[in-house]
Write an enzyme that holds these catalytic residues in place. Structure first.
Site: not given
Ligand code: HEM
Length: 413
Positions: A107, A111, A231-232, A263-264, A271, A292
């Site tokens: 993430r 970002h 988000h896997t 999410w999973t 996966d 999603d």
């Molecule tokens: C517009 C599209 C997206 C939205 C609305 C979105 C939204 C979110 C939200 C709300 C979280 C939770 C953050 C938290 O509370 O700590 C999150 C976590 C995460 N996102 Fe996304 N996301 C998007 C696209 C992406 C993309 C493109 C990637 C990677 C290429 C990604 C990878 C991740 C990962 C790995 C987490 C987990 C982080 C953790 O466990 O600390 N996301 N995302």
């Protein structure tokens, strides 16, 4: 205003199947950190900027400048050393294996890179994967809540390799890879102006929002769906993003810090379960953001989402391609062609022995000397087509030896 994050999908990861990894380096040494931090992406704080309500903005984490991210000048770095990059990669693997921090580092990279805008040519104004997220102006943005923890995790490794001219850029760490999953990123750009426009116009639909974000980065529907598969991994924490449950049966015991909603089920395993689980919608403990869910509702997205739910190999392949593309957007490499860290052990090819290589620059014999030797050779009965009946050179050596012995004997009388 309603938070449009709910109408959004956010960040993504991309994997790459190629053996090498390209790493971006520091900004040019002429580019001072001061100008870097003050002029860099002035309005583009996060890929999710437009998806946060004013309330969420107010809840931004406060990053003390004493943490030192971006406030201490990094060493200027003209180029990174491949050996150091490889060593840093090993350190990152150790970190990932011990801290279960893959998701948040993914993430972090997303970002950082997610500020990319394909409509802007100039670097660094175009945003992208450049490590600028370490600067307070970006880090304290509400959309980046919690990412300061990710930065803290990699800072010691960054410091370890920040020696003299061999420093490794932040962007390289943000784009690190872990075994077969390449964790790089890049993204859309959403600036403050877009945020204001968005506020006036009301939040777009989840599908519109995804397209707005990712089209700006030059990515298409297939890539949007593939990248959503990131988000896997990981969890959402209400205290950070406002989304998700404080804990679920899948997160209450960790691994790592307990809590949040994933999410999973196996949220550290990469996966295609993200697609399977969204499609099945059978477990309330698993998170499904509006962005999603729309992957199975929008007619264009649905084609890919269905495919990935069925066919993990295709998901991996498409994801790898999309992530590789994403991770290069907006990045600037020094050297321009990047640095490839090839893990294949180099087979030493035995070098052909070329005697001339070891000669010490002997001069060519003069024509007169060549004629003299030829004449001498012929006087012994040799010729171009007629080898000597005996070993000419051996005879010469024997004669010289005999003469030397005679001389020394005569000298004694
Ligand atoms: C517009 C599209 C997206 C939205 C609305 C979105 C939204 C979110 C939200 C709300 C979280 C939770 C953050 C938290 O509370 O700590 C999150 C976590 C995460 N996102 Fe996304 N996301 C998007 C696209 C992406 C993309 C493109 C990637 C990677 C290429 C990604 C990878 C991740 C990962 C790995 C987490 C987990 C982080 C953790 O466990 O600390 N996301 N995302």
């Amino acid at each position: 205003m309603t938070s449009s994050l709910g109408n959004t999908a956010s960040s993504r990861i991309s994997a790459s199947s190629s053996p090498g990894v390209r790493l971006s380096l520091h900004p040019p040494s002429s580019f001072s950190l001061l100008s870097f931090s003050s002029s860099f992406k002035p309005f583009a704080f996060s890929p999710l900027s437009s998806h946060f309500s004013p309330h969420q903005r107010r809840s931004a984490v406060h990053v003390s400048s004493s943490r030192g991210f971006g406030t201490v000048a990094s060493p200027k770095c003209a180029a990174s050393n491949p050996d150091q990059l490889k060593s840093a990669r090993e350190d990152l693997k150790r970190l990932l294996n011990s801290q279960f921090c893959h998701p948040i580092l993914v993430r972090l990279g997303w970002h950082d890179a997610g500020t990319y805008n394909k409509n802007i040519e100039e670097w660094p104004q175009r945003g992208g994967a450049n490590g600028s997220l370490r600067f307070e102006v970006e880090l304290k943005h509400a959309a980046n809540a919690g990412l300061v923890n990710a930065l803290s995790l990699i800072q010691p490794i960054k410091d370890k390799y920040s020696d003299h001219n061999l420093g490794i850029a932040y962007a390289s760490f943000f784009r690190h890879r872990y075994q077969c999953i390449r964790l790089c990123l890049c993204l859309e750009t959403t600036n403050l102006i877009a945020f204001l426009c968005c506020s006036d116009a009301g939040p777009p639909s989840p599908a519109d929002h995804l397209r707005e974000v990712f089209y700006r980065m030059g990515l298409n529907d297939k890539e949007i769906v593939a990248l959503s598969g990131a988000h896997t991994l990981g969890r959402s924490r209400p205290e950070r993003s406002g989304w998700g449950k404080p804990e679920t049966k899948y997160t209450k015991d960790g691994p790592g810090t307990p809590g949040g909603q994933s999410w999973t089920v196996q949220w550290l395993k990469f996966d295609n379960s993200y697609f399977k689980d969204i499609k099945a919608k059978r477990d309330e403990d698993l998170l499904v953001l509006p962005t999603d869910a729309v992957l199975f509702e929008d007619s264009s997205f649905k084609v890919y989402a269905e495919k990935y739910a069925e066919d993990q190999e295709t998901f991996f392949k498409d994801y790898a391609e999309a992530h590789a593309k994403l991770s290069n957007l907006g990045a600037k490499f020094d050297p321009p062609e990047g640095i490839v860290l090839d893990d294949t052990p180099v087979q030493a090819v035995p070098e052909k022995f070329v005697a001339a290589k070891y000669s010490t620059g002997k001069r060519e014999l003069s024509d007169s000397m060549k004629q003299k030797i030829r004449a001498e050779y012929e006087s012994f009965g040799g010729g171009p087509d007629k080898p000597l009946p005996t070993n000419y050179f051996l005879n010469i050596i024997i004669i010289i030896g005999v003469l030397a012995i005679l001389t020394s004997l005569l000298g004694n009388y």
